[in-house]
Scaffold this motif. Structure first.
Motif, PDB file in Angstrom:
ATOM      1  N   PHE A   7       8.348  -6.521   0.961  1.00 52.04           N
ATOM      2  CA  PHE A   7       7.523  -7.573   1.555  1.00 52.04           C
ATOM      3  C   PHE A   7       6.977  -7.224   2.940  1.00 52.04           C
ATOM      4  CE2 PHE A   7      10.170  -9.736  -1.566  1.00 52.04           C
ATOM      5  CZ  PHE A   7       9.208 -10.455  -2.260  1.00 52.04           C
TER       6      PHE A   7
ATOM      7  N   ALA B 238       3.823  -8.988   4.949  1.00 54.16           N
ATOM      8  CA  ALA B 238       4.054  -9.689   6.207  1.00 54.16           C
ATOM      9  C   ALA B 238       3.195  -9.112   7.327  1.00 54.16           C
ATOM     10  CB  ALA B 238       5.531  -9.615   6.584  1.00 54.16           C
TER      11      ALA B 238
ATOM     12  N   MET C  36       0.434 -11.796   8.311  1.00 54.95           N
ATOM     13  CA  MET C  36       0.921 -12.548   9.461  1.00 54.95           C
ATOM     14  C   MET C  36       0.410 -11.987  10.789  1.00 54.95           C
ATOM     15  SD  MET C  36       4.870 -13.217   8.238  1.00 54.95           S
ATOM     16  CE  MET C  36       5.320 -13.907   9.835  1.00 54.95           C
TER      17      MET C  36
ATOM     18  N   LEU D 253       7.224  -9.838  14.103  1.00 60.23           N
ATOM     19  CA  LEU D 253       6.332 -10.609  13.241  1.00 60.23           C
ATOM     20  C   LEU D 253       6.059 -12.003  13.789  1.00 60.23           C
ATOM     21  CD1 LEU D 253       7.676  -9.651   9.691  1.00 60.23           C
ATOM     22  CD2 LEU D 253       5.529  -8.914  10.733  1.00 60.23           C
TER      23      LEU D 253
ATOM     24  N   ILE E 124       8.630 -17.296  -1.024  1.00 61.28           N
ATOM     25  CA  ILE E 124       7.290 -17.404  -0.443  1.00 61.28           C
ATOM     26  C   ILE E 124       6.474 -18.471  -1.162  1.00 61.28           C
ATOM     27  CG2 ILE E 124       5.106 -16.181  -0.148  1.00 61.28           C
ATOM     28  CD1 ILE E 124       6.688 -13.669   0.452  1.00 61.28           C
TER      29      ILE E 124
ATOM     30  N   SER F 294      -0.327 -19.365   4.378  1.00 62.60           N
ATOM     31  CA  SER F 294       0.469 -18.445   5.184  1.00 62.60           C
ATOM     32  C   SER F 294       1.869 -18.277   4.599  1.00 62.60           C
ATOM     33  CB  SER F 294       0.580 -18.971   6.618  1.00 62.60           C
ATOM     34  OG  SER F 294       1.490 -18.182   7.363  1.00 62.60           O
TER      35      SER F 294
ATOM     36  N   ASP G  86       4.513 -17.374   6.267  1.00 64.14           N
ATOM     37  CA  ASP G  86       5.431 -17.269   7.404  1.00 64.14           C
ATOM     38  C   ASP G  86       6.843 -17.762   7.091  1.00 64.14           C
ATOM     39  OD1 ASP G  86       2.901 -16.757   8.389  1.00 64.14           O
ATOM     40  OD2 ASP G  86       3.303 -17.664  10.331  1.00 64.14           O
TER      41      ASP G  86
ATOM     42  N   VAL H 108       8.625 -15.536   4.528  1.00 64.72           N
ATOM     43  CA  VAL H 108       9.006 -14.252   5.133  1.00 64.72           C
ATOM     44  C   VAL H 108      10.221 -14.431   6.038  1.00 64.72           C
ATOM     45  CG1 VAL H 108       8.278 -12.467   6.773  1.00 64.72           C
ATOM     46  CG2 VAL H 108       6.725 -13.199   4.960  1.00 64.72           C
TER      47      VAL H 108
END
Length: 463
Positions: free
Chosen positions: A282, A286, A290, A350, A417, A426, A428, A431
Motif C-alpha cells: 500500500f 499512499a 496522499m 504521510l 481502505i 481519500s 487517509d 492507510v
C-alpha cells in the motif's frame, strides 16, 4: 571435466542454471513491478475499491499452483508442470496486459498466480533432481540471489515504463522472455521420470487441504469487503472455518498455538510478512494519493527497502559469524524494533505535509534493514530447530505461510481502505489503520520470535 568439478555453470548444467535464474527473475520482476504500478493500473481500470486483490489473487492462486505442481511432479515428470506453469503464466500476462476492466485484470492475476506457483516449485524440484548433491547448496544460493536484481531494478523500471509508455508493457513485454526461458531451460534438462511409484500417505490429503486453505482465504477476504450484513458475516465465518481446517492439516502441530521451536518459527515468518508486505503493497498508493508523489518516487522507495533488506541480512549474518548463533535472539528483537521504527517514520511523513516525501523513503530503508535482520535471524534459527531430513518440507511450509500472509494483509488492507474511504475518495483513514496494524504486528512478533530457540524442544519433523 565433470559437471561437479566445474560447478553449476558447467556445460551440462549451464542452460538449466541460466533458465532457472531467469525464471525466478521474471516472476520477481512481475510481482514488484505490478506493486509499484498498481495505483496507475487500479485508477485506469476502476479498481481502487478492491485495490489489494491484485496482490491477493496472485498469491492465493500461487499457493494452489505450488502444491498441485509438486504433486504432479512427484507422480509423473517435473518437466510437464514446469512447461504448463510457463504457459499458464504467459496466458495470465496476456489477459492482464490486454484487460479493459478491473475484473478481467484480476482474472489475469489469478492465472498468473497458478503459473508462478508451478514455476517456483519446479525450480526447487529441478535443483534437487538435476544437480549433484555437492552443487545443490550453490544452486539454491543463486536462486535466492535471483530476486535481488529485480527487487532493486523492478520498481524503478516499472515506474518509468508506466509514466513514459503504459503499465501494459509490464505484462506484455515479459511474454517473449517467458518463451525463450522455457525453451532454454527444457533443452538443458535431462530426462526425468516420476520420483515415486505412488504418493506417500497423506499427500493427497495435504493437497486437498492446501487448496481448501487458499479458497477459504479468498472467501474470508471477500466477506470482509461486504461491510457488514448477513452475507458478509456468513462469508467471513465460512472463510475462517475453512482456513482453520486447512491450517491444522498443512502446518506442523502446535503452530496455531505458537508452540516453542519450529511452530513459532513458521508463525514468526507469517507475522513478519503481514507487517512488511502490508506496508509494501500500500505504500505506492499512499505516497501518490496522499502526498502527490510520482510513481518514480514510490518505485525508488520500494527499491530502497529491497536494497537495505539485503544489507540487513548480511549484517546479521556477519554478526552471527563473529559472535556465534546465540546472537539470533537479540538480532531478531533489534530487527523487529527497527522495522517498527521505519513504519513509524513512514506514518509521520504521510500525515505531516511539512515533511518532504523523501523522508518516507528513508523510513522504508530503515524498515527494510530491520526486516533483513529479523528475517535472516528467525529463518536461520527455525532451520536449526528442524531435522535435516525435513528441511525441504519445512522450507515449503514457511514459504506457504509467507505467501498466505501477504495475500491476507493485501485483502485486509483493501477492506480497511474501502470501509473508511472519505467522501472525496481519500484513503487517509484506511492507510492510518494499515500503518497502525502493521506496526503492532512487528512488535507482536517479538515474543513469538523468542520462542523459536527453545532448546528443550526436539527438532521438528515435516508435517
Amino acid at each position: 571435466m565433470t559437471a561437479t568439478a566445474e560447478g553449476v555453470f558447467s556445460p551440462g548444467l549451464r542452460l538449466v542454471t541460466i533458465g532457472l535464474l531467469v525464471s525466478v527473475g521474471i516472476v520477481a520482476f512481475d510481482g514488484l513491478g505490478v506493486t509499484t504500478a498498481l495505483p496507475a493500473i487500479a485508477s485506469d481500470l476502476g479498481g481502487m475499491t478492491t485495490y489489494g486483490w491484485a496482490v491477493s489473487a496472485l498469491m492465493l492462486a500461487s499457493v494452489a499452483g505450488t502444491v498441485i505442481a509438486g504433486f504432479l511432479a512427484d507422480r509423473h515428470n517435473p518437466r510437464g508442470p514446469y512447461l504448463a506453469g510457463f504457459g499458464i503464466f504467459a496466458a495470465g500476462l496476456t489477459v492482464s496486459g490486454l484487460a479493459t476492466g478491473w475484473a478481467l485484470f484480476l482474472l489475469g492475476r489469478v492465472i498468473q498466480g497458478f503459473g508462478v506457483g508451478a514455476i517456483l516449485s519446479m525450480a526447487y524440484v529441478f535443483i534437487g533432481r538435476v544437480y549433484p548433491p555437492e552443487l545443490q547448496s550453490r544452486a539454491l544460493a543463486l536462486l535466492s540471489g535471483a530476486w535481488t536484481v529485480p527487487a532493486l531494478v523492478g520498481p524503478l523500471a516499472a515506474s518509468v515504463l508506466t509514466e513514459v509508455a503504459s503499465w501494459r508493457v509490464l505484462f506484455l513485454a515479459l511474454i517473449p522472455i517467458v518463451g525463450v526461458t522455457m525453451i532454454m531451460t527444457t533443452r538443458g534438462l535431462p530426462e526425468l521420470g516420476s520420483s515415486m511409484d505412488a504418493p506417500p500417505t497423506g499427500v493427497r490429503q495435504r493437497l486437498a487441504y492446501s487448496v481448501l486453505l487458499a479458497a477459504s482465504a479468498a472467501v474470508l477476504l471477500f466477506g470482509l469487503e461486504q461491510r457488514g450484513g448477513v452475507a458478509g458475516a456468513g462469508l467471513t465465518i465460512v472463510g475462517l472455518v475453512g482456513m482453520f481446517l486447512g491450517l491444522r492439516h498443512v502446518l506442523p502441530a502446535g503452530t496455531l498455538r505458537l508452540a516453542p521451536g519450529v511452530p513459532s518459527g513458521i508463525a514468526t515468518r507469517a507475522v513478519l510478512s503481514l507487517a512488511f508486505f502490508g506496508i509494501e503493497v500500500f505504500l505506492p498508493l499512499a505516497m501518490t494519493q496522499m502526498r502527490g508523489a510520482s510513481l518514480f518516487s514510490a518505485g525508488l522507495t520500494l527499491a530502497a527497502g529491497a536494497l537495505v533488506w539485503v544489507a540487513g541480512s548480511m549484517a546479521q549474518s556477519r554478526h552471527e559469524q563473529r559472535t556465534g548463533s546465540h546472537t539470533r535472539r537479540g538480532d531478531s528483537i533489534i530487527g523487529l524494533v527497527t522495522l517498527s521504527l521505519g513504519i513509524g517514520i513512514i506514518a509521520t511523513t504521510l500525515f505531516v505535509p511539512a515533511l518532504p516525501i523523501g523522508v518516507a523513503t528513508l523510513g522504508w530503508a530503515i524498515g527494510g534493514f530491520g526486516m533483513g535482520m529479523a528475517y535472516n535471524a528467525t529463518t536461520t534459527e527455525t532451520f536449526a530447530q528442524t531435522e535435516p531430513a525435513a528441511i525441504g518440507a519445512m522450507s515449503g511450509t514457511i514459504q506457504m505461510a509467507q505467501t498466505l500472509a501477504t495475500a491476507l494483509i493485501a485483502g485486509i488492507g483493501t477492506a480497511m481502505i474501502a470501509a473508511t474511504r472519505s467522501v472525496d475518495g481519500s484513503p487517509d483513514v484506511g492507510v492510518a489503520a494499515i500503518l497502525s496494524l502493521t506496526g503492532m504486528l512487528a512488535l507482536a512478533a517479538i515474543p513469538v520470535a523468542l520462542r523459536i530457540s527453545a532448546r528443550c524442544t526436539r527438532p521438528a519433523k515435516a508435517a
